[in-house]
Enzyme design. Structure first.
Site, PDB file in Angstrom:
ATOM      1  CB  CYS A 128      34.350 -22.515  33.163  1.00 52.35           C
ATOM      2  SG  CYS A 128      35.079 -23.827  34.140  1.00 52.35           S
TER       3      CYS A 128
ATOM      4  CG  HIS B 172      45.478  -8.230  47.375  1.00 55.52           C
ATOM      5  ND1 HIS B 172      46.069  -7.037  47.694  1.00 55.52           N
ATOM      6  CD2 HIS B 172      44.983  -8.709  48.553  1.00 55.52           C
ATOM      7  CE1 HIS B 172      45.955  -6.810  49.006  1.00 55.52           C
ATOM      8  NE2 HIS B 172      45.305  -7.806  49.539  1.00 55.52           N
TER       9      HIS B 172
HETATM   10  P1  NAD Z   1      49.646   1.493  47.841  1.00 52.99           P
HETATM   11  O1  NAD Z   1      49.249   2.194  46.574  1.00 52.99           O
HETATM   12  O2  NAD Z   1      48.762   1.658  49.023  1.00 52.99           O
HETATM   13  O3  NAD Z   1      51.103   1.986  48.292  1.00 52.99           O
HETATM   14  C1  NAD Z   1      52.193   1.967  47.409  1.00 52.99           C
HETATM   15  C2  NAD Z   1      53.403   2.402  48.179  1.00 52.99           C
HETATM   16  O4  NAD Z   1      54.513   2.317  47.299  1.00 52.99           O
HETATM   17  C3  NAD Z   1      53.333   3.846  48.673  1.00 52.99           C
HETATM   18  O5  NAD Z   1      53.665   3.863  50.044  1.00 52.99           O
HETATM   19  C4  NAD Z   1      54.382   4.578  47.834  1.00 52.99           C
HETATM   20  O6  NAD Z   1      55.076   5.533  48.605  1.00 52.99           O
HETATM   21  C5  NAD Z   1      55.327   3.464  47.465  1.00 52.99           C
HETATM   22  N1  NAD Z   1      56.047   3.674  46.211  1.00 52.99           N
HETATM   23  C6  NAD Z   1      55.661   4.342  45.088  1.00 52.99           C
HETATM   24  N2  NAD Z   1      56.600   4.224  44.134  1.00 52.99           N
HETATM   25  C7  NAD Z   1      57.608   3.476  44.669  1.00 52.99           C
HETATM   26  C8  NAD Z   1      58.858   3.007  44.173  1.00 52.99           C
HETATM   27  N3  NAD Z   1      59.260   3.271  42.940  1.00 52.99           N
HETATM   28  N4  NAD Z   1      59.632   2.273  45.003  1.00 52.99           N
HETATM   29  C9  NAD Z   1      59.248   1.995  46.273  1.00 52.99           C
HETATM   30  N5  NAD Z   1      58.075   2.418  46.787  1.00 52.99           N
HETATM   31  C10 NAD Z   1      57.259   3.132  45.989  1.00 52.99           C
HETATM   32  O7  NAD Z   1      49.891   0.001  47.450  1.00 52.99           O
HETATM   33  P2  NAD Z   1      49.763  -1.315  48.311  1.00 52.99           P
HETATM   34  O8  NAD Z   1      50.300  -1.093  49.670  1.00 52.99           O
HETATM   35  O9  NAD Z   1      50.335  -2.400  47.479  1.00 52.99           O
HETATM   36  O10 NAD Z   1      48.195  -1.543  48.413  1.00 52.99           O
HETATM   37  C11 NAD Z   1      47.377  -1.306  47.269  1.00 52.99           C
HETATM   38  C12 NAD Z   1      46.554  -2.480  46.778  1.00 52.99           C
HETATM   39  O11 NAD Z   1      46.187  -2.181  45.441  1.00 52.99           O
HETATM   40  C13 NAD Z   1      47.332  -3.736  46.711  1.00 52.99           C
HETATM   41  O12 NAD Z   1      46.734  -4.587  47.572  1.00 52.99           O
HETATM   42  C14 NAD Z   1      47.201  -4.250  45.288  1.00 52.99           C
HETATM   43  O13 NAD Z   1      46.316  -5.353  45.250  1.00 52.99           O
HETATM   44  C15 NAD Z   1      46.529  -3.200  44.512  1.00 52.99           C
HETATM   45  N6  NAD Z   1      47.375  -2.636  43.423  1.00 52.99           N
HETATM   46  C16 NAD Z   1      48.118  -3.464  42.642  1.00 52.99           C
HETATM   47  C17 NAD Z   1      48.898  -2.915  41.631  1.00 52.99           C
HETATM   48  C18 NAD Z   1      49.732  -3.837  40.777  1.00 52.99           C
HETATM   49  O14 NAD Z   1      49.404  -5.005  40.635  1.00 52.99           O
HETATM   50  N7  NAD Z   1      50.844  -3.360  40.241  1.00 52.99           N
HETATM   51  C19 NAD Z   1      48.916  -1.550  41.415  1.00 52.99           C
HETATM   52  C20 NAD Z   1      48.131  -0.740  42.241  1.00 52.99           C
HETATM   53  C21 NAD Z   1      47.380  -1.307  43.255  1.00 52.99           C
END
Ligand code: NAD
Length: 274
Positions: free
Chosen positions: A175, A127
């Protein structure tokens, strides 16, 4: 909860792996203070991604649409959170596994760069990565240091507050070709990045870790199925439940920052005994 038996089972699979691949989601970064998107209180619980131009504010502005009212709050919140975020013990344990010569690659849905900061060098970011710009003209990619990103972000917030569209366009013209750049993150409805490479890694793996993802975002969420159908053993760790229950061999409910370092510690002990 993460029982001792499950930790032992996961550690034994990892210690015996020839091609260990990790697939991570927002949950892995939750303990670094970055909210997940879909959990209660997460970003998409409070903001409408479509109002924000599918998650990519720069592009929505350049498409000629108005600056959405919530954009300033969204951008400043994101930047504030990212500026404070550092790798947590879950990221560091993955970095350690690569240094131990066990982890082949990390496929991540996260855009926060924390796997690289934790020392992983083979990171496939399906992503994108917010610490990178992509030119809308020539397609060049431009890496941003932490300082660059947050300085750019502060200017962006200032211009959004003033509603200065012309200023935003000059800010984004970065750029060498004179083209306008956007943050290199994948918005809703946009194609994912490096998916063929991610699929190849999943298919080559003999042990596949699924860490902190709800599996709600496709096509990334197909990756565990690719790994399973190629014969890999699957280990899932998630704080709230097992989202790939039908596929996994070991499913652990717990926070990756707490559970995963314990597993890696046990892997080290097992390898020292050999
Ligand atoms: P999601 O938000 O759909 O799911 C996150 C999952 O992580 C949940 O099932 C939750 O239960 C679990 N979770 C929460 N805290 C946790 C912990 N401490 N340890 C283990 N599990 C934990 O996220 P996704 O499946 O990655 O999809 C969301 C999309 O949003 C991604 O594709 C991403 O691109 C983007 N995103 C990125 C970030 C980042 O870069 N940190 C943050 C939020 C969303």
């Amino acid at each position: 909860m993460a029982g001792k038996d499950l930790i032992e089972e996961a550690a034994r699979l990892i210690a015996g792996a020839k091609n260990l691949v990790a697939f991570t989601g927002a949950g892995v970064s939750a303990e670094s203070g970055i909210p997940t998107f879909r959990d209660p209180g997460g970003l998409w619980d409070r903001f409408d991604p479509y109002e924000l131009g599918g998650g990519d504010i720069f592009s929505s502005i350049f498409r000629g649409s108005k600056i959405p009212a919530s954009a300033t709050t969204f951008v400043s919140e994101m930047l504030e959170v990212l500026e404070k975020a550092h790798p947590n013990p879950g990221h560091l344990a993955l970095g350690e596994l690569e240094r131990m010569g066990i982890l082949r690659s990390v496929i991540t849905q996260n855009i926060d760069n924390l796997h690289r900061e934790a020392g992983n060098t083979r990171v496939i970011e399906v992503h994108g990565n917010i610490f990178r710009l992509a030119c809308l003209g020539c397609g060049s990619k431009i890496g941003l240091s932490r300082e660059d990103l947050f300085e750019l972000g502060r200017k962006l917030v200032g211009l959004l507050q003033k509603g200065d569209l012309q200023g935003l366009i000059s800010l984004a013209s970065r750029c060498w070709c004179g083209g306008i750049c956007r943050l290199d993150v994948v918005g809703f409805g946009e194609p994912v990045q490096d998916m063929p490479q991610a699929v190849q890694e999943a298919r080559r793996s003999d042990v596949f870790l699924i860490l902190g993802t709800s599996g709600a975002v496709y096509p990334a969420a197909y990756l565990p199925e690719y790994a399973k159908s190629a014969g890999a053993k699957l280990i899932e760790i998630n704080a709230t439940g097992c989202y790939f229950q039908e596929l996994v061999d070991v499913g652990i409910i717990g926070k990756t920052g707490e559970v995963f370092p314990r597993i890696v510690e046990r892997v080290r002990e097992l390898l020292e005994m050999d």
